[in-house]
Each structure stands twice: as C-alpha cells, then as structure tokens.
Design an enzyme around this catalytic site. Structure first.
Site, PDB file in Angstrom:
ATOM      1  N   ASP A  90       0.842  -1.201   0.000  1.00  0.00           N
ATOM      2  CA  ASP A  90       0.000   0.000   0.000  1.00  0.00           C
ATOM      3  C   ASP A  90       0.875   1.248   0.000  1.00  0.00           C
ATOM      4  OD1 ASP A  90      -2.160  -1.703   0.240  1.00  0.00           O
ATOM      5  OD2 ASP A  90      -2.179  -1.576   2.423  1.00  0.00           O
TER       6      ASP A  90
HETATM    7  N1  URA Z   1      -1.089  -5.960   4.105  1.00  0.00           N
HETATM    8  C1  URA Z   1      -1.613  -4.718   4.058  1.00  0.00           C
HETATM    9  O1  URA Z   1      -2.644  -4.455   4.655  1.00  0.00           O
HETATM   10  N2  URA Z   1      -0.954  -3.799   3.307  1.00  0.00           N
HETATM   11  C2  URA Z   1       0.193  -4.037   2.652  1.00  0.00           C
HETATM   12  O2  URA Z   1       0.751  -3.133   2.018  1.00  0.00           O
HETATM   13  C3  URA Z   1       0.737  -5.327   2.741  1.00  0.00           C
HETATM   14  C4  URA Z   1       0.065  -6.283   3.467  1.00  0.00           C
END
Ligand code: URA
Length: 238
Positions: free
Chosen positions: A106
């Site tokens: 993310d």
């Molecule tokens: N889980 C999440 O919630 N976000 C990420 O970027 C990676 C794993």
C-alpha cells in the site's frame, strides 16, 4: 553467452530506442574498459560486460532483480494517481526495460519490495501456490492484547474471503507493535485482519520475504540494490 552490437546492448539495458543508443555511441558517450567506442556496429559478448554511459558504470544484465526499501507515500501501481510511483526511486533505465513491482505494498506501507523485469520471476513470486512467508511489523492504534494475538492466529473472517485467514506467526513486540507472518498476499490483508480482530493498523512495514531480510540489505528508506542469485535463492526459503 551471446555477442551483440553495442547499440542493441544499450537498448536492451534501457538506454532508449536503438536510434537514440546509436547517437550516444556516435557522440562518444559510451566506453568499454575505459575506451570510447564510437562505432555503433562494434559487437561484444554480453555476459558480465561492463560499460559506461556518460561516465557512469553499468554491467550488462539480462534481467534485473531489485530490492527496494519502500518509503511511505509511494504507489506500486504502474499508473500512480495520488503519490509518485516506486519506479521514480530507480534509475530511469529500469522503467524503460519494463521493471515492475512484484506484488504490491500500500502507499502507506514501508519496507521490502521486490522489483524485476523478468516475467517468469514475477509470476513465480506472485503465485498464490508458492506459500512464501512474508513478515510484517504492524503498529496498532490500541494496545496489543493476548486476545488479539490469539484471534489473528486462529483466523479472522474477511469480507469476500470464503475461509478465515490466519497468521502463521503472530508475536507481540511491545505495547503497540506486532510481528505478523502471512503466507497469502490478499488485498490490504494485514490491515483488514487487524480491523476484523478489533484493532486498527496505524503503520506497517514488511521486513522479510522468505529468508530475505530487509535488515541484511542495509538499505535506508528509498534506497535499492540488485539481488544477486544467492539472495534470490533466499526468497523461497523461510
Ligand atoms: N497488508 C496490508 O494491509 N498492506 C500491505 O501493504 C501489505 C500487506
């Protein structure tokens, strides 16, 4: 090993169109072993070929395998919309040779991100059949309780997922931090699992993929390095 004309070599390494690479050569901007090569038709063995462009040293690589310590506020998407893309942290040659993130983090997640232009590597690493453990450190809004840890280990039901998802390891690191190891890579998985277990993730960092640990790479946030074969082999080992 194959022998290729210098303009094709440069093109394969992301230095631009063939025409542009020919211009670089003709302008005397390309050297091999300290000698300027101004003939675009000169051919060289590509294996481990070292060359320089504008005085900057490069080594020929059929494919590149990269580890990036991703900072916050960079998007893994190929067409980033709200933040710069992770490719902007790499030399521009890599975008031209179609380097892509392997899976996604993310925009507000930091840590270990693999990138490559090798389609079979990307495919193999992203395959859900592979079960490569990924290790995260999550900072939580509310204090970490034994119930939270138990809940994440037994499994939580997420919207759109047919079966509950569980962490294979979940350890309290301190009052507000958890180490979580997952084998799947579902959309926003850590954050959604924490929310489903009644807490909220305020920061997330991926610190390890398989046996490859971010700390052993010595990368500051925003820095990257090539992954050579022995490091790539760690990606399958836990
Ligand atoms: N889980 C999440 O919630 N976000 C990420 O970027 C990676 C794993």
């Amino acid at each position: 090993m194959s022998k290729l004309p210098l303009d094709r070599i440069l093109q394969s390494q992301g230095f631009g169109t063939r025409k542009w690479c020919q211009r670089l050569i003709e302008d005397g901007d390309v050297a091999i072993a300290g000698e300027v090569i101004a003939d675009t038709r000169s051919s060289f063995e590509t294996g481990n070929l070292e060359f320089s462009v504008y005085g900057e040293p490069w080594r020929y690589r059929e494919h590149v395998y990269i580890a990036l310590n991703k900072p916050v506020d960079y998007e893994c998407s190929r067409k980033p919309s709200h933040h710069p893309g992770v490719l902007s942290l790499l030399p521009e040659q890599f975008a031209l040779r179609d380097v892509q993130p392997v899976g996604r983090l993310d925009h507000d997640t930091t840590g270990l991100l693999l990138m490559s232009d090798d389609g079979s590597f990307i495919h193999a690493q992203s395959s859900p059949k592979r079960h490569v453990p990924k290790v995260y450190v999550a900072t939580t809004h509310d204090a970490v309780t034994p119930q939270l840890v138990g809940h994440l280990l037994t499994g939580v039901k997420l919207h759109d997922e047919p079966a509950p998802l569980a962490a294979i390891v979940c350890e309290k690191l301190d009052e507000h931090r958890l180490k979580i190891v997952l084998e799947q890579g579902k959309y926003h998985q850590v954050k959604r699992m924490l929310a489903a277990a009644g807490n909220h993730c305020v920061a997330l960092c991926r610190i390890q993929i398989g046996g490859l640990k971010l700390e052993t790479l010595g990368l500051m946030e925003g820095e990257w390095c090539y992954l050579e074969e022995p490091q790539r082999e760690l990606l399958t080992a836990a």
